[in-house]
Write a protein that holds these residues in place. Structure first.
Motif, PDB file in Angstrom:
ATOM      1  N   GLY A  12      -0.906   2.535  -5.229  1.00 27.56           N
ATOM      2  CA  GLY A  12      -2.228   1.934  -5.135  1.00 27.56           C
ATOM      3  C   GLY A  12      -2.136   0.547  -4.529  1.00 27.56           C
ATOM      4  N   SER A  13      -3.205  -0.224  -4.638  1.00 30.39           N
ATOM      5  CA  SER A  13      -3.233  -1.530  -3.977  1.00 30.39           C
ATOM      6  C   SER A  13      -2.213  -2.506  -4.557  1.00 30.39           C
ATOM      7  CB  SER A  13      -4.641  -2.121  -4.052  1.00 30.39           C
ATOM      8  OG  SER A  13      -5.101  -2.188  -5.383  1.00 30.39           O
ATOM      9  N   TRP A  14      -2.117  -2.602  -5.892  1.00 32.52           N
ATOM     10  CA  TRP A  14      -1.189  -3.561  -6.498  1.00 32.52           C
ATOM     11  C   TRP A  14       0.252  -3.069  -6.392  1.00 32.52           C
ATOM     12  CZ3 TRP A  14       0.590  -7.876  -6.782  1.00 32.52           C
ATOM     13  CH2 TRP A  14       1.186  -8.500  -7.880  1.00 32.52           C
ATOM     14  N   GLY A  15       0.482  -1.774  -6.584  1.00 29.16           N
ATOM     15  CA  GLY A  15       1.832  -1.261  -6.427  1.00 29.16           C
ATOM     16  C   GLY A  15       2.354  -1.457  -5.021  1.00 29.16           C
ATOM     17  N   THR A  16       1.511  -1.189  -4.020  1.00 33.59           N
ATOM     18  CA  THR A  16       1.917  -1.373  -2.627  1.00 33.59           C
ATOM     19  C   THR A  16       2.137  -2.843  -2.314  1.00 33.59           C
ATOM     20  OG1 THR A  16       0.624   0.584  -2.014  1.00 33.59           O
ATOM     21  CG2 THR A  16       1.301  -0.874  -0.234  1.00 33.59           C
ATOM     22  N   THR A  17       1.273  -3.693  -2.837  1.00 29.14           N
ATOM     23  CA  THR A  17       1.428  -5.130  -2.606  1.00 29.14           C
ATOM     24  C   THR A  17       2.719  -5.650  -3.231  1.00 29.14           C
ATOM     25  OG1 THR A  17      -0.952  -5.501  -2.475  1.00 29.14           O
ATOM     26  CG2 THR A  17       0.409  -7.391  -3.062  1.00 29.14           C
TER      27      THR A  17
END
Length: 336
Positions: A12-17
């Motif tokens: 997701g957004s935080w995992g990818t970031t």
């Protein structure tokens, strides 16, 4: 410890970031994505357009939809899934975890039913000691960090050396992690701020201004600290990045899913309509307001804003009634 090989479970957004942060810090990162097409995009194109459009990922990051392949040889495993699905996911991955790997939690919430913090769920399911679990928290809006805007975070662990190892592994020119040993305080700050952000969003949706926002943030911080101290947290933690830092960012930014969700409710939309407005992504505070309310009630801790958010999200309460109710509570000393 010197962590060089990291697995991030969740795309997701935080995992990818966070995977990007690790890659920019010089670590080799393998991501697990639930959907094979997302894994292929990350590996082949170096992007995850569904969550971070326009962001180029480091070449050190690869991805797979096979959890066994993702976990092979990992020195640290980052758990980047929503809090209420952590138990089910980790149960499926338990037999694949390298036995000595540091387990890093990005999830912010209190589990429904068990009322456990995320690190407690991890130690239970993975069968590891407290000192093997690291918690990352702080004012970490994914999009801003992915754009390499300056930001900071807290890396908390009962084992300070493991916290330092993770700190080194994710230190970049735009992301500055600090260590802490107060896991309880850092986790409660991260969970409770999502609930307070719902209230700030509702206030914005109702047309209220800065004074109201400041009041909700400050009194929300008081709620968080009361619960934390009751559970043995250090009060100073709530004055830091994992407390007031995360609270201000989440309550103030339009990038916050919880604030956006609350704003939609304040405008008179239903919970289902608000969920659609945040793109189907998880607004953790909607579920956490129930578990945190139950946890506080069992401990005899007064959390009126949290209780109000539960009644709006799960009891059909009209947000327009809450302002008068909260302001009409029994008067008391500020620190009582």
């Amino acid at each position: 410890m010197d962590i060089q090989r990291v697995t991030v479970l969740g795309a997701g957004s935080w995992g990818t970031t966070f995977a990007k942060v690790l890659g920019d810090a010089g670590r080799d990162v393998t991501m697990w994505a639930r959907r094979p097409e997302v894994a292929a995009e990350i590996t082949d194109a170096g992007t995850n357009g569904g969550y971070l459009p326009g962001v180029a990922l480091p070449s050190r990051i690869t991805a797979t939809a096979d959890p066994a392949a993702a976990l092979d040889g990992a020195q640290a495993v980052v758990l980047a899934v929503p809090s209420q699905s952590l138990r089910a996911n980790l149960t499926a991955w338990r037999g694949l975890l390298p036995p000595d790997a540091v387990l890093v939690s990005l999830a912010k919430g209190v589990e429904l039913g068990t009322l456990k913090r995320m690190s407690e769920v991890i130690t239970e399911i993975a069968g590891v000691p407290d000192g093997q679990v690291v918690v990352v928290s702080g004012p970490n809006l994914a999009k801003e960090i992915a754009q390499e805007q300056p930001s900071a975070a807290v890396v908390a662990c009962a084992d300070h050396e493991r916290a330092v190892a993770v700190q080194r592994a994710c230190s970049t020119g735009y992301f500055r992690p600090y260590t802490n040993t107060d896991v309880v305080g850092c986790e409660l700050g991260g969970a409770c701020k999502n609930v307070i952000a719902l209230s700030c969003g509702m206030a914005a949706g109702l047309g209220f201004g800065t004074n109201t926002m400041a009041t909700l943030i400050t009194r929300g911080l008081a709620e968080m600290a009361r619960l934390g101290v009751k559970l043995g947290a250090d009060p100073l933690t709530f004055a830091g990045l994992a407390g007031v830092g995360d609270l201000v960012a989440t309550c103030s930014s339009p990038l916050s899913r919880n604030r956006t969700f609350g704003e939609r409710l304040g405008r008179g939309e239903s919970v289902a309509q608000a969920q659609e407005a945040v793109g189907g992504q998880v607004a953790e505070g909607v579920k956490s307001c129930t578990s945190i309310r139950e946890l506080a009630s069992g401990l005899g801790v007064d959390m009126p804003i949290t209780d109000a958010m539960h009644r709006v999200c799960h009891g059909g309460e009209d947000p327009r009634r809450l302002g008068a109710e909260l302001l009409g509570r029994t008067r008391k000393h500020e620190w009582s």
